[in-house]
Design a protein around this motif. Sequence first.
Motif, PDB file in Angstrom:
ATOM      1  N   MET A 182      -3.156 -27.576  16.103  1.00  0.00           N
ATOM      2  CA  MET A 182      -4.087 -28.718  15.793  1.00  0.00           C
ATOM      3  C   MET A 182      -4.703 -28.276  14.631  1.00  0.00           C
ATOM      4  N   LEU A 183      -5.303 -27.261  14.700  1.00  0.00           N
ATOM      5  CA  LEU A 183      -6.762 -27.142  13.516  1.00  0.00           C
ATOM      6  C   LEU A 183      -6.768 -25.790  12.890  1.00  0.00           C
ATOM      7  N   TYR A 184      -6.760 -25.355  11.842  1.00  0.00           N
ATOM      8  CA  TYR A 184      -7.381 -24.076  11.330  1.00  0.00           C
ATOM      9  C   TYR A 184      -9.053 -23.989  11.567  1.00  0.00           C
ATOM     10  N   ILE A 185      -9.503 -23.020  11.917  1.00  0.00           N
ATOM     11  CA  ILE A 185     -11.104 -22.906  12.014  1.00  0.00           C
ATOM     12  C   ILE A 185     -11.174 -21.591  11.089  1.00  0.00           C
ATOM     13  N   GLY A 186     -12.139 -21.599  10.174  1.00  0.00           N
ATOM     14  CA  GLY A 186     -12.779 -20.147   9.286  1.00  0.00           C
ATOM     15  C   GLY A 186     -14.016 -20.303   8.987  1.00  0.00           C
ATOM     16  N   GLU A 187     -14.302 -19.168   8.980  1.00  0.00           N
ATOM     17  CA  GLU A 187     -15.728 -19.108   8.581  1.00  0.00           C
ATOM     18  C   GLU A 187     -15.769 -18.890   6.869  1.00  0.00           C
ATOM     19  N   THR A 188     -16.833 -19.503   6.423  1.00  0.00           N
ATOM     20  CA  THR A 188     -17.090 -19.640   5.013  1.00  0.00           C
ATOM     21  C   THR A 188     -17.945 -18.636   4.389  1.00  0.00           C
ATOM     22  N   GLY A 189     -17.864 -18.482   3.040  1.00  0.00           N
ATOM     23  CA  GLY A 189     -18.404 -17.186   2.441  1.00  0.00           C
ATOM     24  C   GLY A 189     -17.372 -15.976   2.225  1.00  0.00           C
TER      25      GLY A 189
END
Length: 270
Positions: free
Chosen positions: A97-104
């Motif tokens: 469904m989705l990629y989920i990633g932390e920014t920075g």
Amino acid sequence: MTQENGRPRRDDELELDWKGRTTPEERTQQPALVEAGAGRGAPGDPRYMGMELRGVLGPLMEGPGLSIRQIKEWAEILVGWETRNRYEAIDTDGRFMLYIGETGEGWGNALLRNLWPFRRVELECMTQGGTRALSLHQPWTFFFTYVEVTAWDGRQLGYIQQRFGLLRRTFDLCTPAGVVMATLEGPLWKPWTFHVKQRGQEVATIRKQWSGLGKEIFSDSDNFGVEFHPGLTDARLRQMVLAATLMVDLCYFEDRSRSGSFWDVLSFFD
């Protein structure tokens, strides 16, 4: 395994390349989002989403549940150097469904992530086509966790606020105006289980799942299962439950010293 253009795709190919990503403030919304009705209706209302986003989020809006799998490399597990949090959201049929990633990114953020406990965390949920579906912003707080949740069109969907509790971990899932949509409760004697309740009735359940002995002992790589009860038809609250699942990992299982402890391994059997 997933399918792409009619061919099998390995799990490790699903990992989004976060290199070169800009910060949310620098990023502009895609024209497709504006054409879809960004800014119309209540934040998170699926009626105004584009066709791609509405199709991708269908299992979240209407399905019986989903799974969240954290992506960790064995090199990271063995060396112990924390990289940005990355996850995959998968529906009950095993479809991505989705990629989920932390920014920075960069060495400055890497040092903060590993050496400075008082940092803020921002996560973005993206479709495979690159459309943002949801984002979370968790600032550092002294005592009670606070998470702001932003809808696909950049408007605030709501926020999650921790409340004081002696025998359970308690959070309110609120609208931007502060109206409590539901309550998230996690009994202390069941550290891997959280219940989402509306007016005292359970409408969803979040459970940390067994990730394998090696990962449970030596890393903070976590898997979660989310079960939606049939009566939960509020699409906005379902999105908030997804955000709450990610918050649970950041609050209670991200610390390697906790998630890899003997106590957590035993608590699997709750």
